[in-house]
Design a protein around this motif. Structure first.
Motif, PDB file in Angstrom:
ATOM      1  N   ILE A   7       0.819  -1.211   0.000  1.00 25.98           N
ATOM      2  CA  ILE A   7       0.000   0.000   0.000  1.00 25.98           C
ATOM      3  C   ILE A   7       0.852   1.260   0.000  1.00 25.98           C
ATOM      4  O   ILE A   7       0.487   2.275  -0.591  1.00 25.98           O
ATOM      5  CB  ILE A   7      -0.970  -0.035   1.200  1.00 25.98           C
ATOM      6  CG1 ILE A   7      -2.021  -1.125   0.972  1.00 25.98           C
ATOM      7  CG2 ILE A   7      -1.639   1.315   1.426  1.00 25.98           C
ATOM      8  CD1 ILE A   7      -2.872  -1.447   2.173  1.00 25.98           C
ATOM      9  N   HIS A   8       2.025   1.188   0.614  1.00 27.20           N
ATOM     10  CA  HIS A   8       2.859   2.385   0.715  1.00 27.20           C
ATOM     11  C   HIS A   8       3.875   2.514  -0.408  1.00 27.20           C
ATOM     12  O   HIS A   8       4.860   3.240  -0.279  1.00 27.20           O
ATOM     13  CB  HIS A   8       3.551   2.407   2.080  1.00 27.20           C
ATOM     14  CG  HIS A   8       2.595   2.713   3.188  1.00 27.20           C
ATOM     15  ND1 HIS A   8       1.697   1.789   3.669  1.00 27.20           N
ATOM     16  CD2 HIS A   8       2.367   3.844   3.883  1.00 27.20           C
ATOM     17  CE1 HIS A   8       0.981   2.332   4.630  1.00 27.20           C
ATOM     18  NE2 HIS A   8       1.363   3.571   4.785  1.00 27.20           N
ATOM     19  N   ALA A   9       3.654   1.822  -1.520  1.00 32.20           N
ATOM     20  CA  ALA A   9       4.488   2.031  -2.700  1.00 32.20           C
ATOM     21  C   ALA A   9       4.315   3.466  -3.191  1.00 32.20           C
ATOM     22  O   ALA A   9       3.277   4.094  -2.964  1.00 32.20           O
ATOM     23  CB  ALA A   9       4.102   1.041  -3.792  1.00 32.20           C
ATOM     24  N   PRO A  10       5.308   4.021  -3.889  1.00 32.97           N
ATOM     25  CA  PRO A  10       5.173   5.400  -4.388  1.00 32.97           C
ATOM     26  C   PRO A  10       3.995   5.519  -5.348  1.00 32.97           C
ATOM     27  O   PRO A  10       3.700   4.590  -6.105  1.00 32.97           O
ATOM     28  CB  PRO A  10       6.504   5.633  -5.122  1.00 32.97           C
ATOM     29  CG  PRO A  10       7.450   4.637  -4.542  1.00 32.97           C
ATOM     30  CD  PRO A  10       6.619   3.439  -4.193  1.00 32.97           C
ATOM     31  N   PRO A  11       3.325   6.657  -5.344  1.00 31.80           N
ATOM     32  CA  PRO A  11       2.195   6.857  -6.266  1.00 31.80           C
ATOM     33  C   PRO A  11       2.664   6.942  -7.705  1.00 31.80           C
ATOM     34  O   PRO A  11       3.815   7.303  -7.981  1.00 31.80           O
ATOM     35  CB  PRO A  11       1.584   8.185  -5.798  1.00 31.80           C
ATOM     36  CG  PRO A  11       2.721   8.903  -5.135  1.00 31.80           C
ATOM     37  CD  PRO A  11       3.572   7.839  -4.492  1.00 31.80           C
ATOM     38  N   LYS A  12       1.772   6.619  -8.632  1.00 36.10           N
ATOM     39  CA  LYS A  12       2.118   6.664 -10.055  1.00 36.10           C
ATOM     40  C   LYS A  12       2.401   8.092 -10.514  1.00 36.10           C
ATOM     41  O   LYS A  12       3.268   8.328 -11.344  1.00 36.10           O
ATOM     42  CB  LYS A  12       0.978   6.065 -10.875  1.00 36.10           C
ATOM     43  CG  LYS A  12       0.745   4.584 -10.582  1.00 36.10           C
ATOM     44  CD  LYS A  12      -0.459   4.064 -11.334  1.00 36.10           C
ATOM     45  CE  LYS A  12      -0.720   2.600 -10.957  1.00 36.10           C
ATOM     46  NZ  LYS A  12      -1.924   2.084 -11.614  1.00 36.10           N
ATOM     47  N   VAL A  13       1.636   9.040  -9.976  1.00 37.62           N
ATOM     48  CA  VAL A  13       1.888  10.452 -10.251  1.00 37.62           C
ATOM     49  C   VAL A  13       2.380  11.075  -8.961  1.00 37.62           C
ATOM     50  O   VAL A  13       1.680  11.027  -7.946  1.00 37.62           O
ATOM     51  CB  VAL A  13       0.603  11.161 -10.729  1.00 37.62           C
ATOM     52  CG1 VAL A  13       0.855  12.651 -10.898  1.00 37.62           C
ATOM     53  CG2 VAL A  13       0.116  10.544 -12.036  1.00 37.62           C
ATOM     54  N   PRO A  14       3.586  11.647  -8.938  1.00 40.24           N
ATOM     55  CA  PRO A  14       4.123  12.208  -7.691  1.00 40.24           C
ATOM     56  C   PRO A  14       3.159  13.208  -7.071  1.00 40.24           C
ATOM     57  O   PRO A  14       2.675  14.122  -7.736  1.00 40.24           O
ATOM     58  CB  PRO A  14       5.414  12.886  -8.156  1.00 40.24           C
ATOM     59  CG  PRO A  14       5.801  12.154  -9.401  1.00 40.24           C
ATOM     60  CD  PRO A  14       4.516  11.776 -10.063  1.00 40.24           C
ATOM     61  N   ALA A  15       2.858  12.998  -5.785  1.00 32.53           N
ATOM     62  CA  ALA A  15       1.939  13.869  -5.072  1.00 32.53           C
ATOM     63  C   ALA A  15       2.718  14.916  -4.303  1.00 32.53           C
ATOM     64  O   ALA A  15       3.824  14.650  -3.832  1.00 32.53           O
ATOM     65  CB  ALA A  15       1.082  13.052  -4.102  1.00 32.53           C
TER      66      ALA A  15
END
Length: 345
Positions: free
Chosen positions: A191-199
């Motif tokens: 769940i804590h993988a990096p988001p696809k689009v940097p937030a």
């Protein structure tokens, strides 16, 4: 907004009936669920406010409840003593069926929405169990090997089950597969993988994986889910590309205890948090530019009427698209219209 007081009991979950727009259930425990009895309330929305139709007492706290999809008067409870009970509103004060296989607290129960002959339960003992109401033993056990806080059948596919757990993973099971070493598990998404689009602000002050407390399936998009938990961030995932979350919805100040996608609007979800607020979000999928909505998710409203940890939330399936119910440890159940709290766009 209308209110009901659960005097002496602290609610953990509230659910609308799938058969009647005026009936809802609340599961609760005395002394915040630490010690003492539990109580299941069956409530009716009337012209004179919320009235108790019936309540059932149990020997331990009730962490969750789920209406039967087969019988309009039957409802499941998840007990702190590891038990699952089935109550019938028209049959006395005792359960009509019960199951006791879990070794620890049962944290949630969920009735299948496609194959309505089965329900499931999940427990702090690290398992998810599949049941049929007419059988005394479980049909299947899915070992998770980590405390399971939330499990659900997919509302789109009868044999797809998901769960979230203490180890910060979203697991997907396909009950049609052979029971190999993976025990029907087809995906385990960190769940804590990096988001696809940097937030904005992602990674600042990060403390690593934290417990995931809740998740829910999108009712219109059969590969989209939302998760939330101790780090106060709501994440949306698309199972077609499970490398990381599509959106990070930030704003809650403390752990998020419950998320629920709207049954009427494909991009809207509701959350309840230990910061005592209930918030309305869009995942941005209705924005014309941006495809799957990545990067457009945002808070669009909030309700701050609760004065203790907000624990449960559920949408009304009937009528206009805004009505919902929430409950909190302030011994209050509220029924309100989300649209009154949404900011103009």
């Amino acid at each position: 907004m209308i209110e009901f007081r659960t005097q002496g009991f602290n609610p953990y979950a509230t659910k609308y009936s799938p058969f009647f727009d005026s009936r809802l259930a609340v599961s609760a425990g005395a002394n915040f669920g630490l010690v003492g009895n539990g109580r299941l309330y069956i409530l009716n929305l009337t012209a004179n406010g919320i009235q108790v139709e019936k309540y059932f007492e149990t020997q331990d706290c009730l962490f969750d409840t789920a209406w039967s999809e087969q019988h309009e008067n039957q409802i499941l409870t998840a007990g702190g003593d590891g038990s699952i009970k089935l109550f019938d509103i028209g049959v006395g004060e005792f359960p009509v069926a019960g199951w006791q296989e879990h070794g620890r607290e049962v944290f949630s129960v969920h009735w299948g929405l496609v194959d309505k002959s089965r329900f499931l339960s999940n427990s702090w003992d690290g398992t998810v169990k599949i049941w049929a109401p007419e059988r005394k033993e479980s049909l299947m056990t899915l070992p998770v090997h980590s405390c399971v806080y939330s499990a659900q059948f997919s509302p789109h596919h009868p044999d797809i089950v998901t769960c979230v757990s203490r180890d910060s993973h979203l697991r997907v099971y396909d009950l049609r597969t052979k029971a190999s070493a993976q025990n029907h598990m087809t995906l385990a998404i960190p769940i804590h993988a990096p988001p696809k689009v940097p937030a904005p602000g992602y990674g600042q002050g990060s403390v690593g994986p934290t417990e995931c407390l809740t998740h829910d399936w999108n009712k219109y998009r059969d590969s989209v889910l939302a998760t939330a938990g101790v780090d106060s961030v709501i994440r949306t995932f698309d199972l077609r590309s499970p490398a990381g979350p599509v959106n990070l919805l930030t704003g809650h100040e403390y752990a998020v205890r419950k998320v629920s996608w709207s049954p009427h609007l494909s991009d809207v979800l509701l959350s309840a948090s230990y910061d005592m607020s209930c918030r309305v979000w869009t995942d941005g999928s209705n924005v014309e530019k941006g495809g799957n909505g990545a990067g457009f998710g945002r808070e669009i409203g909030r309700m701050d009427a609760h004065t203790e940890f907000a624990m449960g939330v559920d949408w009304c399936l009937f009528g206009a698209e805004g009505w919902c119910t929430t409950c909190a440890w302030d011994e209050r159940v509220l029924v309100w219209d989300v649209r009154e709290f949404m900011r103009p766009t």
